[in-house]
Design a protein around this motif. Structure first.
Motif, mmCIF file in Angstrom:
data_model
loop_
_atom_site.group_PDB
_atom_site.id
_atom_site.type_symbol
_atom_site.label_atom_id
_atom_site.label_comp_id
_atom_site.label_asym_id
_atom_site.label_seq_id
_atom_site.Cartn_x
_atom_site.Cartn_y
_atom_site.Cartn_z
ATOM 1 N N SER A 51 0.802 -1.236 0.000
ATOM 2 C CA SER A 51 0.000 0.000 0.000
ATOM 3 C C SER A 51 0.825 1.273 0.000
ATOM 4 O O SER A 51 0.347 2.324 -0.440
ATOM 5 C CB SER A 51 -0.917 0.017 1.227
ATOM 6 N N GLY A 52 2.075 1.195 0.497
ATOM 7 C CA GLY A 52 2.804 2.434 0.713
ATOM 8 C C GLY A 52 1.997 3.356 1.605
ATOM 9 O O GLY A 52 1.263 2.904 2.498
ATOM 10 N N TYR A 53 2.097 4.643 1.349
ATOM 11 C CA TYR A 53 1.380 5.640 2.152
ATOM 12 C C TYR A 53 0.028 6.009 1.550
ATOM 13 O O TYR A 53 -0.489 7.082 1.824
ATOM 14 C CB TYR A 53 2.247 6.882 2.337
ATOM 15 N N GLY A 54 -0.521 5.121 0.718
ATOM 16 C CA GLY A 54 -1.917 5.290 0.335
ATOM 17 C C GLY A 54 -2.181 5.896 -1.017
ATOM 18 O O GLY A 54 -3.272 6.424 -1.245
ATOM 19 N N ARG A 55 -1.225 5.785 -1.935
ATOM 20 C CA ARG A 55 -1.466 6.368 -3.256
ATOM 21 C C ARG A 55 -2.724 5.772 -3.897
ATOM 22 O O ARG A 55 -3.565 6.509 -4.427
ATOM 23 C CB ARG A 55 -0.245 6.152 -4.158
ATOM 24 N N ILE A 56 -2.883 4.450 -3.834
ATOM 25 C CA ILE A 56 -4.073 3.810 -4.383
ATOM 26 C C ILE A 56 -5.075 3.484 -3.273
ATOM 27 O O ILE A 56 -6.279 3.500 -3.505
ATOM 28 C CB ILE A 56 -3.709 2.525 -5.153
ATOM 29 N N TYR A 57 -4.590 3.241 -2.089
ATOM 30 C CA TYR A 57 -5.487 2.885 -0.970
ATOM 31 C C TYR A 57 -6.566 3.935 -0.783
ATOM 32 O O TYR A 57 -7.737 3.613 -0.549
ATOM 33 C CB TYR A 57 -4.662 2.724 0.305
ATOM 34 N N ARG A 58 -6.200 5.212 -0.880
ATOM 35 C CA ARG A 58 -7.182 6.291 -0.688
ATOM 36 C C ARG A 58 -8.299 6.191 -1.730
ATOM 37 O O ARG A 58 -9.467 6.459 -1.425
ATOM 38 C CB ARG A 58 -6.497 7.654 -0.760
ATOM 39 N N ALA A 59 -7.943 5.808 -2.971
ATOM 40 C CA ALA A 59 -8.947 5.670 -4.015
ATOM 41 C C ALA A 59 -9.809 4.436 -3.788
ATOM 42 O O ALA A 59 -11.019 4.447 -4.056
ATOM 43 C CB ALA A 59 -8.280 5.613 -5.382
ATOM 44 N N LEU A 60 -9.196 3.350 -3.292
ATOM 45 C CA LEU A 60 -9.971 2.156 -2.977
ATOM 46 C C LEU A 60 -10.964 2.437 -1.851
ATOM 47 O O LEU A 60 -12.102 1.950 -1.881
ATOM 48 C CB LEU A 60 -9.032 1.021 -2.576
ATOM 49 N N ALA A 61 -10.547 3.223 -0.867
ATOM 50 C CA ALA A 61 -11.448 3.569 0.244
ATOM 51 C C ALA A 61 -12.662 4.342 -0.266
ATOM 52 O O ALA A 61 -13.789 4.148 0.218
ATOM 53 C CB ALA A 61 -10.693 4.378 1.292
ATOM 54 N N ALA A 62 -12.443 5.212 -1.244
ATOM 55 C CA ALA A 62 -13.547 5.980 -1.808
ATOM 56 C C ALA A 62 -14.392 5.139 -2.751
ATOM 57 O O ALA A 62 -15.623 5.288 -2.804
ATOM 58 C CB ALA A 62 -13.003 7.201 -2.543
ATOM 59 N N GLY A 63 -13.762 4.243 -3.502
ATOM 60 C CA GLY A 63 -14.479 3.451 -4.490
ATOM 61 C C GLY A 63 -15.244 2.279 -3.911
ATOM 62 O O GLY A 63 -16.180 1.779 -4.542
ATOM 63 N N PHE A 64 -14.847 1.838 -2.707
ATOM 64 C CA PHE A 64 -15.520 0.712 -2.045
ATOM 65 C C PHE A 64 -15.902 1.132 -0.620
ATOM 66 O O PHE A 64 -15.384 0.574 0.360
ATOM 67 C CB PHE A 64 -14.612 -0.514 -2.033
ATOM 68 N N PRO A 65 -16.800 2.116 -0.493
ATOM 69 C CA PRO A 65 -17.104 2.655 0.841
ATOM 70 C C PRO A 65 -17.776 1.651 1.770
ATOM 71 O O PRO A 65 -17.735 1.803 2.990
ATOM 72 C CB PRO A 65 -18.035 3.832 0.533
ATOM 73 N N GLN A 66 -18.386 0.594 1.182
ATOM 74 C CA GLN A 66 -19.071 -0.410 1.990
ATOM 75 C C GLN A 66 -18.139 -1.520 2.446
ATOM 76 O O GLN A 66 -18.516 -2.363 3.256
ATOM 77 C CB GLN A 66 -20.225 -1.020 1.184
#
Length: 253
Positions: free
Chosen positions: A55-70
């Motif tokens: 994940s590193g510091y969230g470059r893609i994680y932040r987008a996954l959190a928004a794209g899969f809010p459930q």
């Protein structure tokens, strides 16, 4: 496209250009994941657990959190502070990764696992062990999407990255890699000892000879997946993530 949290860590070494480019890469990562889900016949709403492995510091994680809010998200990285930052900033939980895969303790199994630029740094034998590990970490019918250095990456590295930093990979070794790729479909160039020491100093604990740059053809990736019974390749996109990474989507039986 879902709006994501733009909070940054001052330790994020992936911020190599401007923020706009960084966040564009995040959006491209989510698009890559959604395209892979579509190829596998799954909707985002059907995904209840997501792992960002590397994940590193969230470059893609932040987008996954928004794209899969459930969904329940997990960040996993060799840099423990990075994985913790993701969970604390964007939600979910975290786990420390390790070069020794049996030492990794994930909190659950997953419907979806994303690995952006992980396989791209590993020798062939570690591709096999990592895919075996991912099979144990993925629910039946679950999806893994991982990126590779294919033909698009070779052109990008040669014409852009090595043009700026020719000492990263010697020209002769890069040329030999391209010949090997034509013959076998795969080659691995280990990082130099000084680069390994720099990574270890940053908290990325890797062994000399086990971390560097891997290059794989689409045919080689397809053959490897076909030889591993739990997995079925449903999509190979070139390029799949941004302009320089191919992306493979595989489904666990």
């Amino acid at each position: 496209m879902a709006v994501f949290d733009e909070t940054m860590s001052p330790d994020d070494h992936m911020l190599t250009a401007d923020l706009a480019s960084y966040f564009q890469t995040a959006r491209q990562g989510l698009t890559c994941v959604l395209d892979g889900l579509a190829a596998a016949g799954r909707s985002p709403e059907s995904i209840s657990t997501v792992l960002d492995f590397g994940s590193g510091y969230g470059r893609i994680y932040r987008a996954l959190a928004a794209g899969f809010p459930q969904a329940q998200l997990t960040a996993c990285d060799l840099m423990e502070p990075a994985a913790r930052f993701c969970a604390e900033t964007f939600g979910g939980d975290w786990a420390r990764s390790s070069e020794v895969l049996d030492e990794i303790r994930l909190p659950r199994t997953y419907d979806l696992i994303w690995l952006g630029s992980v396989f791209t740094h590993l020798p062939a034998h570690r591709w096999v062990s990592l895919l075996d590990f991912l099979a144990r970490a993925t629910n039946a019918g679950g999806i893994v999407i991982f990126t590779t250095h294919g033909a698009t990456a070779i052109e990008h590295i040669e014409n852009r990255i090595l043009a700026r930093n020719p000492h990263m990979i010697a020209a002769e070794r890069f040329a030999a890699m391209k010949r090997t790729l034509q013959l076998t479909g795969f080659d691995f160039i280990p990082n130099k000892p000084a680069a390994i020491r720099h990574q270890n100093d940053r908290g990325i604990k890797v062994s000399e000879g086990e971390y560097g740059f891997s290059f794989a053809s689409e045919e080689w990736v397809a053959r490897l997946v076909d030889r591993l019974p739990p997995w079925r390749l449903v999509k190979y996109a070139a390029p799949g993530w941004g302009r320089n990474h191919d992306a493979a989507t595989i489904v666990r039986a």
